[in-house]
Design a protein around this motif. Structure first.
Motif, PDB file in Angstrom:
ATOM      1  N   SER A   1       0.858  -1.180   0.000  1.00 51.35           N
ATOM      2  CA  SER A   1       0.000   0.000   0.000  1.00 51.35           C
ATOM      3  C   SER A   1       0.897   1.233   0.000  1.00 51.35           C
ATOM      4  O   SER A   1       2.123   1.124  -0.073  1.00 51.35           O
ATOM      5  CB  SER A   1      -0.894   0.001   1.245  1.00 51.35           C
ATOM      6  OG  SER A   1      -0.098   0.222   2.401  1.00 51.35           O
ATOM      7  N   ALA A   2       0.307   2.421   0.151  1.00 48.94           N
ATOM      8  CA  ALA A   2       1.099   3.658   0.200  1.00 48.94           C
ATOM      9  C   ALA A   2       2.018   3.662   1.414  1.00 48.94           C
ATOM     10  O   ALA A   2       3.053   4.318   1.416  1.00 48.94           O
ATOM     11  CB  ALA A   2       0.168   4.867   0.234  1.00 48.94           C
TER      12      ALA A   2
ATOM     13  N   GLY B   1       5.115  -4.408  -0.409  1.00 47.85           N
ATOM     14  CA  GLY B   1       4.540  -5.730  -0.613  1.00 47.85           C
ATOM     15  C   GLY B   1       5.469  -6.807  -0.079  1.00 47.85           C
ATOM     16  O   GLY B   1       6.663  -6.592   0.076  1.00 47.85           O
ATOM     17  N   SER B   2       4.907  -7.979   0.225  1.00 48.22           N
ATOM     18  CA  SER B   2       5.722  -9.083   0.719  1.00 48.22           C
ATOM     19  C   SER B   2       5.003 -10.405   0.496  1.00 48.22           C
ATOM     20  O   SER B   2       3.801 -10.437   0.242  1.00 48.22           O
ATOM     21  CB  SER B   2       6.045  -8.905   2.206  1.00 48.22           C
ATOM     22  OG  SER B   2       4.858  -8.970   2.965  1.00 48.22           O
TER      23      SER B   2
END
Length: 131
Positions: free
Chosen positions: A28-29, A33-34
């Motif tokens: 997200s802002a 990511g993961s």
């Protein structure tokens, strides 16, 4: 959805076998990511009952005498087990012999009856003669 930091999901579409399940967060802002390490999940087939053998196959009793019947189930994976206590027992002619829920048959009058053990749609039978 995510609840308390744990992702939850259900599925009924996994086929039998071993599956790697990975959780992925697209980011997200505020967060990158993961992806998680893969979790290995094994889905097994529950064996189904395919046949029932009733023992003894042919028995002769006197009036008033009793005999214990047994039911042996064979399953789709080739295994078998004693299922005497979990089948429904029935005598085709209760005027000749009765059978209790645990498989104990008692001769009532001279004649022949069929002793049947049933579980779901699967059944097996044996002949009982009372003399």
């Amino acid at each position: 959805g995510v609840s308390g930091g744990a992702a939850k999901f259900t599925t009924k579409t996994l086929v039998p076998g071993t599956h790697n399940i990975t959780a992925t967060y697209n980011g997200s802002a505020s967060f990158d990511g993961s992806s998680s390490a893969p979790l290995v999940q094994t889905v097994n087939i529950v064996p189904t009952l395919t046949s029932i053998v009733v023992a003894p196959a042919n028995s002769v009793l006197g009036v008033g005498a009793s005999e214990q019947y047994m039911a042996f189930g064979t399953y789709s994976d080739g295994s078998s087990q004693n299922i005497t206590s979990s089948v429904a027992w029935k005598s085709s002619k209760t005027s000749v012999a009765t059978i209790a829920s645990g498989g104990l048959a008692t001769g009532v009058a001279v004649g022949t009856t069929t002793i049947r053990a049933t579980s779901g749609k699967v059944s097996g039978s044996a002949s009982l003669t009372v003399d």
